[in-house]
Motif scaffolding. Structure first.
Motif, PDB file in Angstrom:
ATOM      1  N   ALA A  21       0.827  -1.210   0.000  1.00  0.00           N
ATOM      2  CA  ALA A  21       0.000   0.000   0.000  1.00  0.00           C
ATOM      3  C   ALA A  21       0.860   1.259   0.000  1.00  0.00           C
ATOM      4  N   LYS A  22       0.665   2.081  -1.031  1.00  0.00           N
ATOM      5  CA  LYS A  22       1.367   3.372  -1.087  1.00  0.00           C
ATOM      6  C   LYS A  22       1.148   4.171   0.192  1.00  0.00           C
ATOM      7  N   ASN A  23      -0.117   4.272   0.617  1.00  0.00           N
ATOM      8  CA  ASN A  23      -0.429   5.164   1.737  1.00  0.00           C
ATOM      9  C   ASN A  23      -0.031   4.595   3.098  1.00  0.00           C
ATOM     10  N   ALA A  24       0.444   3.346   3.117  1.00  0.00           N
ATOM     11  CA  ALA A  24       1.067   2.820   4.342  1.00  0.00           C
ATOM     12  C   ALA A  24       2.589   2.968   4.233  1.00  0.00           C
ATOM     13  N   ALA A 119      -9.013  21.756  -1.235  1.00  0.00           N
ATOM     14  CA  ALA A 119      -8.052  22.686  -0.622  1.00  0.00           C
ATOM     15  C   ALA A 119      -7.036  21.933   0.239  1.00  0.00           C
ATOM     16  N   ARG A 120      -7.477  20.905   0.915  1.00  0.00           N
ATOM     17  CA  ARG A 120      -6.633  20.029   1.722  1.00  0.00           C
ATOM     18  C   ARG A 120      -5.655  20.773   2.637  1.00  0.00           C
ATOM     19  N   PRO A 121      -6.184  21.529   3.593  1.00  0.00           N
ATOM     20  CA  PRO A 121      -5.285  22.227   4.519  1.00  0.00           C
ATOM     21  C   PRO A 121      -4.599  21.261   5.487  1.00  0.00           C
ATOM     22  N   VAL A 122      -3.588  21.749   6.212  1.00  0.00           N
ATOM     23  CA  VAL A 122      -2.917  20.910   7.218  1.00  0.00           C
ATOM     24  C   VAL A 122      -3.057  21.545   8.604  1.00  0.00           C
ATOM     25  N   ASN A 123      -4.124  22.366   8.777  1.00  0.00           N
ATOM     26  CA  ASN A 123      -4.307  23.079  10.048  1.00  0.00           C
ATOM     27  C   ASN A 123      -4.411  22.127  11.246  1.00  0.00           C
ATOM     28  N   LEU A 124      -4.982  20.935  11.035  1.00  0.00           N
ATOM     29  CA  LEU A 124      -5.151  20.024  12.171  1.00  0.00           C
ATOM     30  C   LEU A 124      -3.813  19.429  12.616  1.00  0.00           C
ATOM     31  N   HIS A 125      -2.905  19.216  11.672  1.00  0.00           N
ATOM     32  CA  HIS A 125      -1.556  18.752  12.017  1.00  0.00           C
ATOM     33  C   HIS A 125      -0.883  19.831  12.891  1.00  0.00           C
ATOM     34  N   SER A 160     -11.750  13.608  10.894  1.00  0.00           N
ATOM     35  CA  SER A 160     -10.880  12.436  10.859  1.00  0.00           C
ATOM     36  C   SER A 160      -9.841  12.662   9.761  1.00  0.00           C
ATOM     37  N   THR A 161      -8.576  12.786  10.154  1.00  0.00           N
ATOM     38  CA  THR A 161      -7.521  13.029   9.164  1.00  0.00           C
ATOM     39  C   THR A 161      -6.479  11.908   9.219  1.00  0.00           C
ATOM     40  N   VAL A 162      -6.238  11.306   8.060  1.00  0.00           N
ATOM     41  CA  VAL A 162      -5.354  10.136   8.009  1.00  0.00           C
ATOM     42  C   VAL A 162      -3.904  10.542   8.274  1.00  0.00           C
ATOM     43  N   THR A 163      -3.364  11.423   7.415  1.00  0.00           N
ATOM     44  CA  THR A 163      -1.963  11.799   7.623  1.00  0.00           C
ATOM     45  C   THR A 163      -1.803  12.647   8.890  1.00  0.00           C
ATOM     46  N   GLY A 164      -2.855  13.372   9.291  1.00  0.00           N
ATOM     47  CA  GLY A 164      -2.788  14.128  10.552  1.00  0.00           C
ATOM     48  C   GLY A 164      -2.598  13.166  11.722  1.00  0.00           C
ATOM     49  N   THR A 302     -12.999   7.250  -0.202  1.00  0.00           N
ATOM     50  CA  THR A 302     -13.001   8.291  -1.237  1.00  0.00           C
ATOM     51  C   THR A 302     -12.038   7.927  -2.375  1.00  0.00           C
ATOM     52  N   ASP A 303     -10.984   7.176  -2.053  1.00  0.00           N
ATOM     53  CA  ASP A 303     -10.007   6.790  -3.077  1.00  0.00           C
ATOM     54  C   ASP A 303     -10.564   5.755  -4.062  1.00  0.00           C
ATOM     55  N   LEU A 304     -11.797   5.265  -3.817  1.00  0.00           N
ATOM     56  CA  LEU A 304     -12.432   4.333  -4.763  1.00  0.00           C
ATOM     57  C   LEU A 304     -13.682   4.942  -5.400  1.00  0.00           C
ATOM     58  N   THR A 324     -18.140  12.926   0.596  1.00  0.00           N
ATOM     59  CA  THR A 324     -18.162  13.734   1.827  1.00  0.00           C
ATOM     60  C   THR A 324     -16.758  14.050   2.346  1.00  0.00           C
ATOM     61  N   VAL A 325     -15.718  13.444   1.768  1.00  0.00           N
ATOM     62  CA  VAL A 325     -14.370  13.633   2.332  1.00  0.00           C
ATOM     63  C   VAL A 325     -13.654  14.829   1.693  1.00  0.00           C
ATOM     64  N   PHE A 326     -13.699  14.918   0.371  1.00  0.00           N
ATOM     65  CA  PHE A 326     -13.053  16.041  -0.327  1.00  0.00           C
ATOM     66  C   PHE A 326     -14.103  16.847  -1.102  1.00  0.00           C
ATOM     67  N   GLU A 327     -13.878  18.149  -1.201  1.00  0.00           N
ATOM     68  CA  GLU A 327     -14.916  18.997  -1.774  1.00  0.00           C
ATOM     69  C   GLU A 327     -14.902  19.061  -3.292  1.00  0.00           C
ATOM     70  N   ASN A 328     -13.834  18.583  -3.917  1.00  0.00           N
ATOM     71  CA  ASN A 328     -13.753  18.770  -5.370  1.00  0.00           C
ATOM     72  C   ASN A 328     -13.284  17.491  -6.072  1.00  0.00           C
ATOM     73  N   ARG A 329     -13.855  16.346  -5.615  1.00  0.00           N
ATOM     74  CA  ARG A 329     -13.310  15.114  -6.179  1.00  0.00           C
ATOM     75  C   ARG A 329     -14.201  14.540  -7.279  1.00  0.00           C
ATOM     76  N   PHE A 330     -14.659  15.411  -8.166  1.00  0.00           N
ATOM     77  CA  PHE A 330     -15.479  14.946  -9.284  1.00  0.00           C
ATOM     78  C   PHE A 330     -14.847  15.340 -10.627  1.00  0.00           C
ATOM     79  N   LEU A 368      -4.688  10.938  -9.485  1.00  0.00           N
ATOM     80  CA  LEU A 368      -4.405   9.504  -9.472  1.00  0.00           C
ATOM     81  C   LEU A 368      -5.654   8.633  -9.633  1.00  0.00           C
ATOM     82  N   ARG A 369      -6.654   8.842  -8.780  1.00  0.00           N
ATOM     83  CA  ARG A 369      -7.808   7.933  -8.825  1.00  0.00           C
ATOM     84  C   ARG A 369      -8.711   8.243 -10.011  1.00  0.00           C
ATOM     85  N   ALA A 370      -8.703   9.508 -10.470  1.00  0.00           N
ATOM     86  CA  ALA A 370      -9.446   9.847 -11.687  1.00  0.00           C
ATOM     87  C   ALA A 370      -8.857   9.068 -12.859  1.00  0.00           C
TER      88      ALA A 370
HETATM   89  C1  EPZ Z   1      -4.990  10.560   2.963  1.00  0.00           C
HETATM   90  O1  EPZ Z   1      -4.834  11.928   2.627  1.00  0.00           O
HETATM   91  C2  EPZ Z   1      -4.542   9.771   1.752  1.00  0.00           C
HETATM   92  N1  EPZ Z   1      -3.124  10.065   1.506  1.00  0.00           N
HETATM   93  C3  EPZ Z   1      -5.408  10.137   0.565  1.00  0.00           C
HETATM   94  O2  EPZ Z   1      -5.006   9.329  -0.514  1.00  0.00           O
HETATM   95  C4  EPZ Z   1      -6.876   9.834   0.908  1.00  0.00           C
HETATM   96  O3  EPZ Z   1      -7.699  10.268  -0.143  1.00  0.00           O
HETATM   97  C5  EPZ Z   1      -7.268  10.564   2.190  1.00  0.00           C
HETATM   98  O4  EPZ Z   1      -6.342  10.239   3.258  1.00  0.00           O
HETATM   99  C6  EPZ Z   1      -8.670  10.230   2.682  1.00  0.00           C
HETATM  100  O5  EPZ Z   1      -8.793   8.855   2.883  1.00  0.00           O
HETATM  101  C7  EPZ Z   1      -2.199   9.406   2.200  1.00  0.00           C
HETATM  102  O6  EPZ Z   1      -2.476   8.591   3.069  1.00  0.00           O
HETATM  103  C8  EPZ Z   1      -0.783   9.694   1.869  1.00  0.00           C
HETATM  104  P1  EPZ Z   1      -7.168  13.595   5.299  1.00  0.00           P
HETATM  105  P2  EPZ Z   1      -4.871  13.035   3.764  1.00  0.00           P
HETATM  106  O7  EPZ Z   1      -6.293  14.453   6.110  1.00  0.00           O
HETATM  107  O8  EPZ Z   1      -4.346  12.474   5.026  1.00  0.00           O
HETATM  108  C9  EPZ Z   1      -9.524  17.723   5.710  1.00  0.00           C
HETATM  109  C10 EPZ Z   1      -4.742   8.805  -2.850  1.00  0.00           C
HETATM  110  O9  EPZ Z   1      -5.358   8.892  -3.938  1.00  0.00           O
HETATM  111  N2  EPZ Z   1      -8.392  18.199   6.527  1.00  0.00           N
HETATM  112  O10 EPZ Z   1      -7.672  12.326   5.906  1.00  0.00           O
HETATM  113  O11 EPZ Z   1      -4.255  14.250   3.197  1.00  0.00           O
HETATM  114  C11 EPZ Z   1      -9.132  17.453   4.255  1.00  0.00           C
HETATM  115  O12 EPZ Z   1      -9.104  18.616   3.487  1.00  0.00           O
HETATM  116  C12 EPZ Z   1      -4.988   9.840  -1.822  1.00  0.00           C
HETATM  117  O13 EPZ Z   1      -3.938   7.909  -2.585  1.00  0.00           O
HETATM  118  C13 EPZ Z   1      -8.437  19.467   7.078  1.00  0.00           C
HETATM  119  O14 EPZ Z   1      -9.400  20.210   6.900  1.00  0.00           O
HETATM  120  O15 EPZ Z   1      -6.444  13.259   3.931  1.00  0.00           O
HETATM  121  C14 EPZ Z   1     -10.184  16.445   3.849  1.00  0.00           C
HETATM  122  O16 EPZ Z   1     -11.353  17.112   3.496  1.00  0.00           O
HETATM  123  C15 EPZ Z   1      -5.202  11.218  -2.222  1.00  0.00           C
HETATM  124  N3  EPZ Z   1      -7.373  19.891   7.830  1.00  0.00           N
HETATM  125  C16 EPZ Z   1     -10.424  15.633   5.139  1.00  0.00           C
HETATM  126  O17 EPZ Z   1      -9.928  16.467   6.201  1.00  0.00           O
HETATM  127  C17 EPZ Z   1      -6.280  19.093   8.055  1.00  0.00           C
HETATM  128  O18 EPZ Z   1      -5.350  19.536   8.736  1.00  0.00           O
HETATM  129  C18 EPZ Z   1      -9.715  14.296   5.216  1.00  0.00           C
HETATM  130  O19 EPZ Z   1      -8.386  14.453   4.759  1.00  0.00           O
HETATM  131  C19 EPZ Z   1      -6.250  17.808   7.522  1.00  0.00           C
HETATM  132  C20 EPZ Z   1      -7.317  17.364   6.749  1.00  0.00           C
END
Ligand code: EPZ
Length: 416
Positions: A21-24, A119-125, A160-164, A302-304, A324-330, A368-370
């Protein structure tokens, strides 16, 4: 630029080996920053994003050897800055922020900026690091974080933020005291990372639930670890079987990670059989339209979503797909429509009216997923599809055209 050319209409049959898994793999490779000495990682996929993270870690002075397994040693860190040039090509680069602050007391990481899916901010990190006592400044497009030693804290993620979750879980391993992450992401990739960190001597419990507790330790040791199979790659091939009325065995996948998709595909008329090698996905040639709503794990990924939309484009009725996860994934919608799909987007919903046959067309990948969804549509379409901007697909699918040809697809890459 390379192109992928597909002559559609072939039934896909046979076996396909699912890669790591790339994301792992990405967070696991970043976790090497937390220790000195050689870590050994098995099942790292061969992808552009993995090459990017290697380059980024290399820019800090991290030594990396081998292809499979990969060995990573962060004993001699010479730099704590992740430059815009690298971060802009891969947002997951933000995963170095937590480990660098925890290990080196400071990090300077470029803000990723917007991307095609939102937009994918990192404010939660950032907020979580501040909760742990870090001083964080945003300067010239960079996040600069400093902390002599991070302190354990009770952190609640608004979303819920994965990378956060991964970033802060890594940082908390070397913090003073206990950190509790509320509304933590439950994705299998988070659990894989927690297992790797525990193998290094971390004290993490609760990964896979929405409360993760991390008791800080003074140091971590190197580890030998294995990356889980890629559930999104597996899911993409499952849908490919559905779209072509095929019969595909996904070797080495973990069906437990794919429950939401398996159930949807059964509702859509496919047979899903648990076999010794992994999972067998059988398409009946008829696709029932079903509604889908993306959610954090264990919900529908959302990745599927884009790939599922390609399947629904050939359904027998109406399907409502809610993102419901990303605002512009169409972004794939307009390209699928160029292949004849009948889709209307209303805000976060796409209403897909199934048609019996898609038609090949020149199309362009936007992320990527598109790209994966367009490849699926092309496999099932009548005639020839030419997909450009294929670099997106190489970020996340190892040898996709080789794997698909081995299953009987008429697919080739034309090098420019
Ligand atoms: C991970 O991205 C994946 N990337 C994404 O994989 C995946 O689409 C996404 O999780 C959702 O499952 C990796 O694991 C490397 P999030 P991540 O933080 O962590 C908002 C792929 O195709 N948010 O879980 O960046 C955010 O904007 C991809 O392989 C904030 O508002 O996603 C989104 O709407 C692309 N503030 C939601 O939370 C923050 O600080 C969930 O995003 C962080 C996130």
């Amino acid at each position: 630029m390379d192109k992928i050319i597909i002559e559609g209409g072939r039934r896909l049959c046979g076996e396909v080996q699912i890669s790591g898994a790339k994301n792992a793999a990405l967070p696991i490779m970043c976790s090497a920053l937390l220790t000195e000495g050689w870590n050994t990682y098995h099942n790292i996929p061969d992808l552009v994003d993995i090459r990017t993270i290697k380059k980024l870690l290399g820019s800090f002075g991290v030594a990396i050897e081998g292809e499979g397994p990969i060995r990573v040693n962060a004993a001699n860190l010479t730099r704590c800055e992740a430059s815009y040039d690298l971060v802009k090509t891969m947002r997951a680069s933000i995963l170095v922020l937590g480990p660098l602050v925890a290990r080196m007391g400071m990090a300077r990481v470029s803000l990723p900026g917007g991307c095609a899916i939102g937009a994918r901010p990192v404010n939660l990190h950032i907020k979580a690091l501040q909760d742990m006592g870090a001083e964080v400044e945003l300067k010239e497009g960079y996040v600069e974080a400093r902390a002599k030693r991070l302190k354990g804290a009770n952190i609640y993620f608004d979303l819920s933020t994965v990378t956060g979750t991964e970033n802060i879980m890594m940082a908390a391993c070397l913090a003073e005291g206990t950190t509790v992450l509320g509304n933590a992401a439950k994705e299998p990739e988070v659990v894989n990372l927690a297992d790797v960190l525990n193998g290094m001597g971390a004290k993490i419990s609760g990964a896979g639930t929405d409360v993760i507790t991390i008791k800080g330790v003074d140091r971590l040791s190197p580890v030998e670890a294995t990356v889980i199979p890629d559930r999104i790659e597996a899911g993409t091939f499952m849908i490919a079987a559905g779209m072509t009325g095929g019969d595909v065995i996904l070797k080495g996948c973990n069906p437990q990670h794919l429950e939401a998709l398996i159930n949807k595909l059964k509702d859509a008329g496919m047979d899903m059989l648990f076999v010794e090698e992994g999972l067998r996905a059988v398409g009946s040639g008829k696709i029932r339209s079903v509604d889908v709503k993306t959610l954090p794990y264990p919900g529908f990924a959302t990745d599927l979503q884009a790939q599922m939309m390609a399947l629904m484009a050939m359904g027998n009725g109406l399907s409502v797909i809610t993102e419901t996860v990303f605002e512009n994934r169409f972004m794939h919608v307009s390209e699928l429509m160029r292949m004849g799909a009948d889709i209307v987007v209303q805000g976060h919903r796409a209403i897909v009216k199934g048609i019996p046959k898609l038609r090949g067309a020149p199309v362009m990948a936007t992320d990527l997923r598109a790209s994966a969804s367009l490849i699926l549509a092309a496999l099932a379409a009548e005639g020839r599809t030419e997909l450009s901007r294929v670099y997106h697909i190489d970020r996340g699918y190892q040898g996709i055209e080789k794997k698909l040809s081995a299953l009987g697809a008429d697919i080739q890459r034309v090098r420019a």
